[in-house]
Structures are given as structure tokens and as C-alpha cells.
Design a protein around this motif. Sequence first.
Motif, PDB file in Angstrom:
ATOM      1  N   GLN A  76      25.829 -30.349 -12.522  1.00  0.00           N
ATOM      2  CA  GLN A  76      25.977 -31.242 -13.670  1.00  0.00           C
ATOM      3  C   GLN A  76      26.644 -32.534 -13.215  1.00  0.00           C
ATOM      4  O   GLN A  76      27.676 -32.494 -12.543  1.00  0.00           O
ATOM      5  N   ASP A  77      26.065 -33.677 -13.585  1.00  0.00           N
ATOM      6  CA  ASP A  77      26.799 -34.930 -13.514  1.00  0.00           C
ATOM      7  C   ASP A  77      27.957 -34.814 -14.499  1.00  0.00           C
ATOM      8  O   ASP A  77      27.756 -34.357 -15.631  1.00  0.00           O
ATOM      9  N   TRP A  78      29.150 -35.257 -14.095  1.00  0.00           N
ATOM     10  CA  TRP A  78      30.337 -35.000 -14.929  1.00  0.00           C
ATOM     11  C   TRP A  78      31.296 -36.180 -14.784  1.00  0.00           C
ATOM     12  O   TRP A  78      32.355 -36.108 -14.181  1.00  0.00           O
ATOM     13  N   HIS A  79      30.873 -37.314 -15.371  1.00  0.00           N
ATOM     14  CA  HIS A  79      31.604 -38.565 -15.180  1.00  0.00           C
ATOM     15  C   HIS A  79      32.728 -38.745 -16.195  1.00  0.00           C
ATOM     16  O   HIS A  79      32.542 -38.456 -17.384  1.00  0.00           O
ATOM     17  N   LYS A 113      29.768 -32.718 -10.461  1.00  0.00           N
ATOM     18  CA  LYS A 113      29.901 -33.805  -9.475  1.00  0.00           C
ATOM     19  C   LYS A 113      30.021 -35.135 -10.198  1.00  0.00           C
ATOM     20  O   LYS A 113      29.665 -35.242 -11.369  1.00  0.00           O
ATOM     21  N   GLY A 114      30.542 -36.132  -9.462  1.00  0.00           N
ATOM     22  CA  GLY A 114      30.680 -37.462 -10.056  1.00  0.00           C
ATOM     23  C   GLY A 114      31.912 -37.619 -10.911  1.00  0.00           C
ATOM     24  O   GLY A 114      32.013 -38.572 -11.693  1.00  0.00           O
ATOM     25  N   GLU A 151      29.597 -36.772  -1.950  1.00  0.00           N
ATOM     26  CA  GLU A 151      29.697 -37.952  -2.807  1.00  0.00           C
ATOM     27  C   GLU A 151      29.025 -39.143  -2.117  1.00  0.00           C
ATOM     28  O   GLU A 151      28.718 -39.095  -0.913  1.00  0.00           O
ATOM     29  N   ASN A 152      28.825 -40.224  -2.850  1.00  0.00           N
ATOM     30  CA  ASN A 152      28.084 -41.363  -2.306  1.00  0.00           C
ATOM     31  C   ASN A 152      28.791 -42.099  -1.180  1.00  0.00           C
ATOM     32  O   ASN A 152      28.185 -42.946  -0.524  1.00  0.00           O
TER      33      ASN A 152
END
Length: 212
Positions: A53-56, A114-115, A128-129
Amino acid sequence: MTTITPGETDCLVVIDLQNDFMPGGALAVPEGDAVVPTINRLAARFRHVVATQDWHPAGHSSFASAHPGRSPFETIEAAYGEQTLWPDHCIQGTSGAAFHDDFNPERVELVLRKGFRPAIDSYSAFTENDRSTTTGLEGYLRARGFKRLFFVGLATDFCVRWSVEDARTAGFQAVLIEDACRAIDLEGSRTAALSAMKAVGTQIARSSDLGV
């Protein structure tokens, strides 16, 4: 082609099957919802499934809204390199960050978020980026004894591509189930992603190859 039968050392990796990436969502992937039934059927074929899951946090540095005067899909130079700016999406705890209602998570053994670091975006499920901060997924998969990873989800040209490439770098076999993914496709990025994944030794398959 001989039907692929997933075994004990195979794992299905479901990438970012979240509401904000679905039609009508904040960062909609065209036909993103079309893959959900296919992924549910695929999951039933695997003994092991993980999902991301993206989790910003709100105000994440990858959001265009965090950079006055900037618009979504522009690029900036972040401390770790070029960064695409996105509409606000997948904010922690919101309905947009939740899995699509039709996705059946019953077989999912691990949900990796992530994120969540405010200053670094995260496409890959592994890194990560900044390409040095790890998520811990590699260690988990290795400790579980998985050798071959099958990738599905959203989007082919960003989070799926980066995850596949990192899986290959880590020494896992990687299989992209092409019809169980959809792309944002910015200026030919889908075709470029498929070429890049093939170049690192990724097998391209279809759900029918797994009897689905």
C-alpha cells in the motif's frame, strides 16, 4: 505454453490495489479496477501472497501541492534525483488509501506500507526512491524461502516496474503477469517499462498461463 503451477517457493506480490489508483480516484490509472477480479482469481492459485500500500502522510514531498507554483506530473530535482510530482493520493487512513472494495485480501500474509517517509517517495516495494533506504521486504521474502515472485497491480510503469527491477537486483526470479497490471502511460512509459523489465530477465506471462 505449459501451465505455470505456483509452488511453496513462489509468492504473488500485489502492488498498490488502492482506491486512489482506481477510476475516479485521486491518481487514477486507466482501467485500474479491471484487474481486481483477475488478481482475486490469481491469489486463489498461490499458497503465498503479499500486498503493498502507498501510505503517504499529508503534505508528502512528492505531492505537487507541497511545491507552490508546481502542477501534478511536472518533475523536480529532489535530493535523491528526479521526482515526478503527483496529485495528493493515498494519504494515511483515508478511504483513498484503502484497498479496492472488491479485492479479497484473505490470502494476503503480509501488507507492506511504503512512502510514509515525508521527504522520500517510494515506488518500489523493496527500496525507497533514494535507492538506499530499504522497506525490509527483501529480508522478509528471503527469510520465508521464496525464490520466484509474480507481480500484479498498479501501475505497470511506476510501482510495478520499480518493484520488479529491484526484485531482480536482489536475485529473485521475477514474473510479470501483464494482463493483471495497468499503466499510467505517461509519454510511452508503459512500453519503456516492459522493455526495461525484460532487459533484466523478467518473464512476461498472462493470467491464462497460470490457468486463470
